[in-house]
Write an enzyme that holds these catalytic residues in place. Structure first.
Site, PDB file in Angstrom:
ATOM      1  CB  SER A  47      -0.717   0.086   1.203  1.00 51.45           C
ATOM      2  OG  SER A  47      -1.731  -1.132   1.130  1.00 51.45           O
ATOM      3  CB  THR A  48       4.397   2.016   0.378  1.00 55.41           C
ATOM      4  OG1 THR A  48       4.798   0.891  -0.512  1.00 55.41           O
ATOM      5  CG2 THR A  48       4.842   1.448   1.943  1.00 55.41           C
ATOM      6  N   PRO A  53       2.098   5.015   4.417  1.00 58.29           N
ATOM      7  CG  PRO A  53       2.523   6.435   6.281  1.00 58.29           C
ATOM      8  CD  PRO A  53       1.539   6.064   5.294  1.00 58.29           C
ATOM      9  CG  ASP A  54       6.822   0.517   5.363  1.00 61.64           C
ATOM     10  OD1 ASP A  54       7.821  -0.100   4.783  1.00 61.64           O
ATOM     11  OD2 ASP A  54       7.135   1.671   5.961  1.00 61.64           O
ATOM     12  CG  PHE A  55       3.376  -0.662  10.298  1.00 63.82           C
ATOM     13  CD1 PHE A  55       2.798  -1.336   9.276  1.00 63.82           C
ATOM     14  CD2 PHE A  55       2.680   0.159  11.231  1.00 63.82           C
ATOM     15  CE1 PHE A  55       1.424  -1.314   9.309  1.00 63.82           C
ATOM     16  CE2 PHE A  55       1.245   0.004  11.117  1.00 63.82           C
ATOM     17  CZ  PHE A  55       0.626  -0.836  10.433  1.00 63.82           C
ATOM     18  NE  ARG A  56       7.904  -3.866  12.804  1.00 67.30           N
ATOM     19  CZ  ARG A  56       6.648  -4.053  12.721  1.00 67.30           C
ATOM     20  NH1 ARG A  56       5.985  -4.001  11.499  1.00 67.30           N
ATOM     21  NH2 ARG A  56       5.875  -4.473  13.999  1.00 67.30           N
ATOM     22  CG  ASN A 127      -1.566  -4.135   4.253  1.00 67.24           C
ATOM     23  OD1 ASN A 127      -0.828  -4.148   5.291  1.00 67.24           O
ATOM     24  ND2 ASN A 127      -1.484  -4.205   3.157  1.00 67.24           N
ATOM     25  CG  ASP A 129      -4.842  -0.481   3.370  1.00 65.85           C
ATOM     26  OD1 ASP A 129      -3.458  -0.627   3.142  1.00 65.85           O
ATOM     27  OD2 ASP A 129      -5.258  -1.533   2.858  1.00 65.85           O
ATOM     28  CG  HIS A 146      -2.505  -7.700  12.018  1.00 64.74           C
ATOM     29  ND1 HIS A 146      -1.286  -7.285  11.649  1.00 64.74           N
ATOM     30  CD2 HIS A 146      -2.335  -8.942  12.519  1.00 64.74           C
ATOM     31  CE1 HIS A 146      -0.809  -8.347  11.975  1.00 64.74           C
ATOM     32  NE2 HIS A 146      -1.236  -9.126  12.443  1.00 64.74           N
ATOM     33  N   GLY A 219       5.281  -7.426   0.287  1.00 60.02           N
ATOM     34  CA  GLY A 219       5.279  -6.174   1.091  1.00 60.02           C
ATOM     35  C   GLY A 219       5.231  -6.407   2.385  1.00 60.02           C
ATOM     36  CD  GLU A 246      13.486  -5.351   4.640  1.00 60.69           C
ATOM     37  OE1 GLU A 246      14.511  -4.877   5.090  1.00 60.69           O
ATOM     38  OE2 GLU A 246      12.379  -5.026   5.173  1.00 60.69           O
TER      39      GLU A 246
HETATM   40  N1  APR Z   1       7.714  -2.523  -2.493  1.00 66.45           N
HETATM   41  C1  APR Z   1       8.133  -3.548  -1.986  1.00 66.45           C
HETATM   42  N2  APR Z   1       8.377  -3.789  -0.548  1.00 66.45           N
HETATM   43  C2  APR Z   1       8.118  -2.579   0.211  1.00 66.45           C
HETATM   44  C3  APR Z   1       7.413  -1.255  -0.451  1.00 66.45           C
HETATM   45  C4  APR Z   1       7.306  -1.464  -1.504  1.00 66.45           C
HETATM   46  N3  APR Z   1       6.544  -0.489  -2.475  1.00 66.45           N
HETATM   47  N4  APR Z   1       7.512  -0.406   0.622  1.00 66.45           N
HETATM   48  C5  APR Z   1       7.494  -1.340   1.562  1.00 66.45           C
HETATM   49  N5  APR Z   1       8.261  -2.284   1.459  1.00 66.45           N
HETATM   50  C6  APR Z   1       8.705  -3.579   2.305  1.00 66.45           C
HETATM   51  C7  APR Z   1       9.512  -3.008   3.552  1.00 66.45           C
HETATM   52  O1  APR Z   1      10.934  -3.043   2.879  1.00 66.45           O
HETATM   53  C8  APR Z   1       9.324  -3.900   4.543  1.00 66.45           C
HETATM   54  O2  APR Z   1      10.111  -5.218   4.546  1.00 66.45           O
HETATM   55  O3  APR Z   1       7.573  -3.904   2.997  1.00 66.45           O
HETATM   56  C9  APR Z   1       7.697  -4.399   4.407  1.00 66.45           C
HETATM   57  C10 APR Z   1       7.016  -3.586   5.398  1.00 66.45           C
HETATM   58  O4  APR Z   1       7.275  -4.128   6.754  1.00 66.45           O
HETATM   59  P1  APR Z   1       6.354  -3.415   7.935  1.00 66.45           P
HETATM   60  O5  APR Z   1       6.539  -1.835   7.659  1.00 66.45           O
HETATM   61  O6  APR Z   1       6.913  -4.089   8.994  1.00 66.45           O
HETATM   62  O7  APR Z   1       4.881  -3.539   7.922  1.00 66.45           O
HETATM   63  P2  APR Z   1       4.179  -5.157   7.969  1.00 66.45           P
HETATM   64  O8  APR Z   1       4.936  -6.159   7.596  1.00 66.45           O
HETATM   65  O9  APR Z   1       2.791  -4.957   7.267  1.00 66.45           O
HETATM   66  O10 APR Z   1       3.962  -4.954   9.522  1.00 66.45           O
HETATM   67  C11 APR Z   1       3.310  -6.151   9.970  1.00 66.45           C
HETATM   68  O11 APR Z   1       3.223  -4.803  12.217  1.00 66.45           O
HETATM   69  O12 APR Z   1       2.951  -3.118  13.661  1.00 66.45           O
HETATM   70  C12 APR Z   1       2.507  -4.204  13.035  1.00 66.45           C
HETATM   71  O13 APR Z   1      -0.083  -4.490  12.965  1.00 66.45           O
HETATM   72  C13 APR Z   1       1.062  -3.841  12.475  1.00 66.45           C
HETATM   73  O14 APR Z   1       0.107  -5.136  10.387  1.00 66.45           O
HETATM   74  C14 APR Z   1       1.233  -4.486  10.847  1.00 66.45           C
HETATM   75  C15 APR Z   1       2.380  -5.562  11.279  1.00 66.45           C
END
Ligand code: APR
Length: 375
Positions: A47-48, A53-56, A127, A129, A146, A219, A246
């Site tokens: 979804s980014t 935004p993602d989380f980490r 997600n 969203d 979640h 993702g 990654e």
């Molecule tokens: N294309 C490919 N990979 C991406 C992109 C993109 N456009 N944007 C982000 N990423 C990758 C990041 O490198 C990371 O490895 O997606 C991953 C996102 O990881 P997180 O931010 O940890 O998100 P997520 O895995 O969904 O988190 C899991 O953590 O805080 C809790 O409840 C929350 O559901 C969430 C859970």
């Protein structure tokens, strides 16, 4: 429960099912093995590109940017004990994340395309969203592990809270409370906070990865259990494809794992190209495009007070003109009827309250016909 598989990526291992560890070999495998039970496991990374935004992710991730909420730990924003004490940080964030402002990405449309082709067994998402639903993936094909913003309820008496009231509260940045005056508990969307159990639908579907004939992980950092354990539930010999910026979890450790490292949208486009689905995928994504004109109008700035006044005056003036034209036409018809000569002057509506002298003709009926009103 940690990842039982080694996190070492063994890229040298020769595949046992695929011809090669490439997306082209996966496409060939899908066609030759009549694959039709694909399971997806996704996270915020799909979804980014929609603007969420993602989380980490180090700089752009939510957890790196919640400083404005003065949290000790960024994850507190999704912690149920913290929420009970102080729901404001969550609702400040909810205002940004609430569904309706974002368009599904190509990656969401890829999931819809798999469903359209009858290949989707189940889509596991972390997600909240609702963009998969917005992309048209049927609800019974989605496991929102979640939870999501789709519904909400009081955390004390569990009474559901009306959607329209919730939208108003979230958009106003206000904290909603239970409508039952006896309760007045905090209302929370049905999102799974840290410290809360996952929905039963997740536990009831944990046997599905073992039934899958292909697994696609996209993702996600696979940081949060029990979701993070899903990929290892796939049967041995079933190819697993990782589409992610990654390497994560144990993906890559099995001989038929394929790593498509990079952007999710680019990765699903590569996958669609290998399958010969490029046009269908782009067409599905175009369907999610809100009407540019409507979007432009929607985002156009509201008229100022002066603009609104000018508009009102213009409207009233044209109303009066129209009325006058009608009056003139009507007067002429009456004159013609009485055989009187044509009037050469435009009649102006008289609002004078003095007694209007009666005159021959129809003045006593139509005051504007009276001689003095023609000055
Ligand atoms: N294309 C490919 N990979 C991406 C992109 C993109 N456009 N944007 C982000 N990423 C990758 C990041 O490198 C990371 O490895 O997606 C991953 C996102 O990881 P997180 O931010 O940890 O998100 P997520 O895995 O969904 O988190 C899991 O953590 O805080 C809790 O409840 C929350 O559901 C969430 C859970």
């Amino acid at each position: 429960m940690g990842n039982e598989e080694s996190s070492m990526v063994d890229e040298s291992a020769h595949p046992s099912v695929l011809e090669a560890r490439t997306v082209q070999a996966v496409a060939k495998y899908i066609k030759e093995h009549n694959v039709n039970k694909i399971v997806l496991m996704v996270g915020a990374g799909i979804s980014t590109s929609a603007g969420i935004p993602d989380f980490r992710s180090p700089d752009t991730g939510l957890y790196a940017n919640l400083a404005f909420l003065d949290l000790e730990e960024p994850e507190d924003v999704f912690d149920i004990s913290f929420f009970r004490e102080n729901p404001k940080p969550f609702y400040a964030l909810a205002r940004e994340l609430y569904p309706g402002r974002y368009r599904p990405t190509i990656a969401h449309c890829f999931v819809k395309l798999l469903h359209n082709k009858g290949l989707l067994l189940k889509h596991f998402t972390q997600n909240i969203d609702c963009l998969e639903r917005q992309a048209g993936v049927p609800g019974d094909k989605i496991i929102e592990a979640h939870g999501s913003f789709a519904t909400q309820r009081c955390i004390e008496c569990k009474t559901p809270f009306p959607d329209n009231e919730m939208q108003k509260k979230v958009q106003a940045g206000e904290v909603p409370y239970c409508n039952d005056p006896q309760c007045n508990g905090l209302v929370k969307p049905d999102i799974v906070f840290f410290g809360e159990p996952l929905p039963s639908s997740f536990h009831d579907s944990r046997d599905l990865p073992g039934q899958a004939d292909l697994c696609i992980v996209m993702g996600t950092s696979l940081s949060v259990q029990p979701f993070a354990s899903l990929p290892q539930l796939c049967s041995p010999g079933v190819p697993r494809v990782l589409i992610n910026m990654e390497r994560i979890g144990g993906l890559g450790s099995r001989p038929d794992d394929v790593l498509l490292l990079g952007d999710c949208d680019a990765g699903v486009r590569k996958f669609a190209k290998a399958m010969g689905w490029e046009e269908e995928l782009e067409a599905l994504w175009e369907e999610t495009n809100p009407d540019p004109q409507a979007r432009e109008a929607e985002n156009a700035p509201l008229p100022t007070r002066d603009e609104r006044l000018r508009e009102e005056v213009t409207r009233l003036t044209s109303d009066v003109d129209r009325t006058l034209q009608l009056t003139n036409a009507y007067e002429q018809r009456v004159r013609d009827h009485l055989g009187e000569p044509k009037s050469s002057q435009t009649v102006t509506m008289s609002s004078s309250s003095e007694g209007t002298e009666s005159s021959e003709g129809l003045a006593h009926v139509f005051p504007h016909l009276a001689p003095e009103s023609r000055q």
